[in-house]
Motif scaffolding. Structure first.
Motif, mmCIF file in Angstrom:
data_model
loop_
_atom_site.group_PDB
_atom_site.id
_atom_site.type_symbol
_atom_site.label_atom_id
_atom_site.label_comp_id
_atom_site.label_asym_id
_atom_site.label_seq_id
_atom_site.Cartn_x
_atom_site.Cartn_y
_atom_site.Cartn_z
ATOM 1 N N ASP A 78 -1.301 -6.790 7.606
ATOM 2 C CA ASP A 78 -0.123 -7.099 7.024
ATOM 3 C C ASP A 78 0.174 -6.860 5.863
ATOM 4 O O ASP A 78 1.007 -7.485 5.082
ATOM 5 N N TYR A 79 -0.161 -5.562 5.353
ATOM 6 C CA TYR A 79 0.334 -4.836 4.352
ATOM 7 C C TYR A 79 1.878 -3.969 4.576
ATOM 8 O O TYR A 79 2.225 -3.984 5.709
ATOM 9 N N LYS A 80 2.507 -4.136 3.469
ATOM 10 C CA LYS A 80 3.821 -3.247 3.726
ATOM 11 C C LYS A 80 3.285 -1.970 3.136
ATOM 12 O O LYS A 80 2.691 -1.750 2.066
ATOM 13 N N VAL A 81 3.642 -0.810 4.124
ATOM 14 C CA VAL A 81 3.002 0.359 3.823
ATOM 15 C C VAL A 81 4.101 1.389 3.491
ATOM 16 O O VAL A 81 5.122 1.493 4.270
ATOM 17 N N PHE A 82 3.995 2.046 2.261
ATOM 18 C CA PHE A 82 4.499 3.228 1.889
ATOM 19 C C PHE A 82 3.938 4.380 1.850
ATOM 20 O O PHE A 82 3.091 4.653 1.872
ATOM 21 N N GLY A 83 5.042 5.580 2.069
ATOM 22 C CA GLY A 83 4.207 6.807 2.078
ATOM 23 C C GLY A 83 5.088 7.958 1.712
ATOM 24 O O GLY A 83 6.554 7.689 1.858
ATOM 25 N N SER A 109 6.430 9.282 -9.662
ATOM 26 C CA SER A 109 6.689 8.451 -10.618
ATOM 27 C C SER A 109 7.872 7.511 -10.159
ATOM 28 O O SER A 109 7.839 6.137 -10.002
ATOM 29 N N ASN A 110 8.995 7.877 -9.757
ATOM 30 C CA ASN A 110 9.943 7.410 -9.435
ATOM 31 C C ASN A 110 9.709 6.462 -8.269
ATOM 32 O O ASN A 110 10.254 5.178 -8.227
ATOM 33 N N PHE A 111 8.994 6.846 -7.106
ATOM 34 C CA PHE A 111 8.417 6.212 -5.820
ATOM 35 C C PHE A 111 7.759 5.059 -6.439
ATOM 36 O O PHE A 111 7.879 3.826 -5.699
ATOM 37 N N ILE A 112 6.915 5.092 -7.177
ATOM 38 C CA ILE A 112 5.719 4.091 -7.494
ATOM 39 C C ILE A 112 6.595 2.903 -8.224
ATOM 40 O O ILE A 112 6.611 1.679 -7.751
ATOM 41 N N HIS A 113 7.562 3.336 -9.134
ATOM 42 C CA HIS A 113 8.405 2.469 -9.766
ATOM 43 C C HIS A 113 9.325 1.691 -9.115
ATOM 44 O O HIS A 113 9.403 0.543 -9.106
ATOM 45 N N ASN A 114 9.844 2.256 -8.257
ATOM 46 C CA ASN A 114 10.519 1.826 -7.254
ATOM 47 C C ASN A 114 10.045 0.562 -6.415
ATOM 48 O O ASN A 114 10.632 -0.306 -6.281
ATOM 49 N N ILE A 115 8.954 0.962 -5.860
ATOM 50 C CA ILE A 115 8.166 -0.146 -4.970
ATOM 51 C C ILE A 115 7.810 -1.312 -5.925
ATOM 52 O O ILE A 115 8.106 -2.299 -5.408
ATOM 53 N N ILE A 116 7.374 -1.119 -7.107
ATOM 54 C CA ILE A 116 7.077 -2.144 -8.072
ATOM 55 C C ILE A 116 8.387 -2.933 -8.277
ATOM 56 O O ILE A 116 8.283 -4.344 -7.928
ATOM 57 N N GLN A 117 9.290 -2.245 -8.460
ATOM 58 C CA GLN A 117 10.563 -3.098 -8.896
ATOM 59 C C GLN A 117 11.104 -3.759 -7.849
ATOM 60 O O GLN A 117 11.751 -5.001 -7.977
ATOM 61 N N THR A 118 10.957 -3.273 -6.406
ATOM 62 C CA THR A 118 11.687 -3.961 -5.488
ATOM 63 C C THR A 118 10.894 -4.882 -4.722
ATOM 64 O O THR A 118 11.221 -5.781 -4.031
ATOM 65 N N HIS A 119 9.521 -4.891 -5.293
ATOM 66 C CA HIS A 119 8.709 -6.178 -4.807
ATOM 67 C C HIS A 119 7.924 -6.924 -5.925
ATOM 68 O O HIS A 119 6.706 -6.916 -5.982
ATOM 69 N N ALA A 142 0.868 -1.366 -0.055
ATOM 70 C CA ALA A 142 0.149 -0.056 -0.013
ATOM 71 C C ALA A 142 0.898 1.338 0.006
ATOM 72 O O ALA A 142 1.861 1.292 0.717
ATOM 73 N N PHE A 143 0.531 2.203 -0.734
ATOM 74 C CA PHE A 143 1.269 3.363 -0.745
ATOM 75 C C PHE A 143 0.326 4.829 -0.425
ATOM 76 O O PHE A 143 -0.793 4.415 -1.002
ATOM 77 N N ILE A 144 0.448 5.224 0.610
ATOM 78 C CA ILE A 144 -0.319 6.361 0.992
ATOM 79 C C ILE A 144 0.338 7.672 0.752
ATOM 80 O O ILE A 144 1.291 8.013 1.407
ATOM 81 N N THR A 145 -0.468 8.397 -0.019
ATOM 82 C CA THR A 145 -0.061 10.102 -0.248
ATOM 83 C C THR A 145 -0.913 10.664 1.159
ATOM 84 O O THR A 145 -1.986 10.312 1.177
ATOM 85 N N GLY A 146 -0.167 11.658 1.819
ATOM 86 C CA GLY A 146 -1.002 12.306 2.986
ATOM 87 C C GLY A 146 -0.767 11.187 4.177
ATOM 88 O O GLY A 146 -1.724 11.300 5.024
ATOM 89 N N ILE A 147 0.229 10.468 4.223
ATOM 90 C CA ILE A 147 0.313 9.510 5.356
ATOM 91 C C ILE A 147 0.437 10.198 6.712
ATOM 92 O O ILE A 147 0.040 9.654 7.848
ATOM 93 N N THR A 148 0.855 11.408 6.729
ATOM 94 C CA THR A 148 1.309 12.271 8.048
ATOM 95 C C THR A 148 -0.149 12.771 8.493
ATOM 96 O O THR A 148 -0.124 13.362 9.469
ATOM 97 N N GLY A 149 -1.152 12.810 7.463
ATOM 98 C CA GLY A 149 -2.385 13.528 8.029
ATOM 99 C C GLY A 149 -3.242 12.739 8.967
ATOM 100 O O GLY A 149 -2.816 11.763 9.378
ATOM 101 N N GLN A 150 -4.364 13.473 9.386
ATOM 102 C CA GLN A 150 -5.290 12.709 10.293
ATOM 103 C C GLN A 150 -5.589 11.230 9.633
ATOM 104 O O GLN A 150 -5.439 10.083 10.175
ATOM 105 N N LEU A 173 9.022 5.589 4.344
ATOM 106 C CA LEU A 173 8.947 6.841 4.064
ATOM 107 C C LEU A 173 9.972 7.615 3.107
ATOM 108 O O LEU A 173 11.004 7.001 2.993
ATOM 109 N N ARG A 174 9.422 8.102 2.059
ATOM 110 C CA ARG A 174 10.335 8.813 1.322
ATOM 111 C C ARG A 174 9.937 10.242 1.087
ATOM 112 O O ARG A 174 8.545 10.544 1.092
ATOM 113 N N TYR A 175 10.555 11.337 0.790
ATOM 114 C CA TYR A 175 10.162 12.655 0.633
ATOM 115 C C TYR A 175 9.494 12.650 -0.782
ATOM 116 O O TYR A 175 9.760 11.963 -1.717
ATOM 117 N N GLY A 176 8.380 13.316 -0.741
ATOM 118 C CA GLY A 176 7.558 13.475 -2.022
ATOM 119 C C GLY A 176 6.753 14.652 -2.081
ATOM 120 O O GLY A 176 6.552 15.178 -0.877
#
Ligand code: NAP
Ligand code: G4F
Length: 354
Positions: free
Chosen positions: A25-30, A65-75, A4-12, A53-56
């Motif tokens: 049991d998701y691996k969570v990215f943000g 785009s880089n982050f989404i591609h990176n998540i896919i390539q590494t999993h 799972a990739f969440i934009t706005g992960i730091t929000g409410q 977490l990564r800056y974005g």
């Protein structure tokens, strides 16, 4: 493996959704925004060690785009990849001050992510599910009551107009390109993790300050507008359910309203919140001269300040979540305003750190 990739992960909502997905049991990215302060992620600090977490920024296509591609390539073995787009300049009044930025983040930002998904290879794209955080503000000057998935939009703020664009572009990418992309149309949801420039937490913290002697009264704008309030924890569960709908070509995923089905004025919220601390508020005066006094001490505890009025106001919201209850089996725990107010008073704003 579920990703799972969440934009706005730091929000409410991002913080509650992260907790829910980690428990499943998701691996969570943000993505987090670069600020001049090193640590401003208080809502997710307690689970930070479990998150990637990564800056974005929603205005930065390359980074997204880089982050989404990176998540896919590494999993490469992933079963499902859910993308929750919660990032937004989410304050309606502030959107009148920074309309262009709000449009860029809340409107164009959505298109940026959808384009990244659209241009992925089909075998990967088919395993991606996208959630767009839509809002009852899109109903604006409401055209019917209660509001449901078929109610026409009539937005009256830069925020709401940007969200309407986001809604339609998400629908267009679903219908035109076959993406699993859904819009949640969520009515107001609050919690102890809400910040103080939204009216509910402004009232709750104002009362706490009054009781500890650091504030005399609360200044508010329009106290006669009505909102349909729920709890963020219940609403992020609804978001997750929306991405669990069966996916068949003949039956694309659908959009859903999440709402409590009750509407109350800000004035009622004020009265109930003070009542939770044993204070009865008595109103007198009219318009900008109206005040709310402690009925026992006679001290003024609420004043009206026109600086909190908006150029256009959404006067009335009341949602009908029948479709979500029937099709998604969505249920909510916080079914009264009193329960919500209690949670906002008694739970510390930041979850304890491990
Ligand atoms: P929130 O607490 O204001 O959180 C917004 C999130 O978006 C924060 O993580 C924020 O990061 C991030 N963000 C803002 N601008 C960004 C940018 N340019 N790039 C990347 N991230 C950015 O909002 P919320 O209450 O959790 O709401 C979540 C979503 O649901 C929003 O899209 C909101 O519009 C929508 N919504 C909310 C409600 C509600 O009642 N809460 C109802 C309907 C829809 P920082 O922490 O760095 O600021
Ligand atoms: O708490 P609010 O700022 O929330 P609003 O505008 O309803 O927006 C929230 O809910 C939307 C869903 O419908 C979300 F999409 C959005 O992101 C956000 O989470 O204001 C609620 C009402 C308004 O009518 C406002 O005019 O309270 C009124 N109000 C009166 N005095 C005030 C104040 N609002 C704020 N923020 N501050 C005041 O002093």
């Amino acid at each position: 493996m579920k990703l799972a990739f969440i934009t706005g992960i730091t929000g409410q909502d991002g913080s509650y959704l992260s907790e829910l997905l980690l428990n499943k049991d998701y691996k969570v990215f943000g993505i987090v925004r670069r600020t001049s302060l090193l640590y401003s992620h208080t809502r997710i600090e307690h689970i930070r060690h479990k998150l990637t977490l990564r800056y974005g920024d929603m205005t930065d296509t390359t980074g997204l785009s880089n982050f989404i591609h990176n998540i896919i390539q590494t999993h490469p073995e992933f079963e499902v990849f859910e993308i929750y787009n919660l990032a937004a300049q989410s304050h309606v009044a502030i959107s009148f001050e920074i309309p262009e930025y709000t449009n860029d983040v809340d409107g164009a930002g959505v298109l940026r992510i959808l384009e990244v998904i659209r241009t992925l290879p089909t075998s990967i794209k088919n395993k991606i599910r996208f959630y767009q955080a839509g809002t009852s503000e899109m109903f604006g000057a409401v055209k019917e009551t209660p509001q449901n998935e078929r109610t026409p939009f009539n937005p009256v703020s830069p925020y709401a107009v940007a969200k309407v664009y986001a809604h339609y572009i998400t629908r267009m990418y679903r219908e035109g390109y076959g993406l699993y992309a859904v819009n949640g149309i969520l009515f107001n949801h609050e919690s102890s993790r809400r910040v103080e420039n939204f009216v509910t937490m402004k009232i709750v913290s104002g009362i706490k300050n009054i009781l500890n002697g650091t504030q005399e009264y609360i200044e508010l704008g329009n106290i006669d507008s009505k909102r349909d309030w729920g709890h963020a924890k219940d609403y992020v569960y609804g978001m997750w359910l929306m991405l669990q709908q069966p996916h068949q070509e003949q039956q694309p995923p659908e959009d859903f309203v999440l709402a409590s089905g009750k509407t109350q004025t800000i004035r009622t919220f004020v009265e109930k919140a003070f009542a939770f601390k044993g204070i009865r508020i008595e109103w007198s005066g009219e318009g900008v001269d109206e005040i709310g006094k402690d009925a026992v001490t006679g001290l003024t505890r609420v004043k009206i300040n026109p600086k909190y009025f908006r150029p256009c106001e959404v006067e009335f919201l009341l949602g009908d979540a029948t479709k979500a209850r029937e099709k998604l089996k969505w249920t909510f725990e916080y079914d009264t305003l009193d329960k919500l107010i209690e949670e906002m008073f008694i739970t510390p704003p930041h979850p304890p750190h491990p």
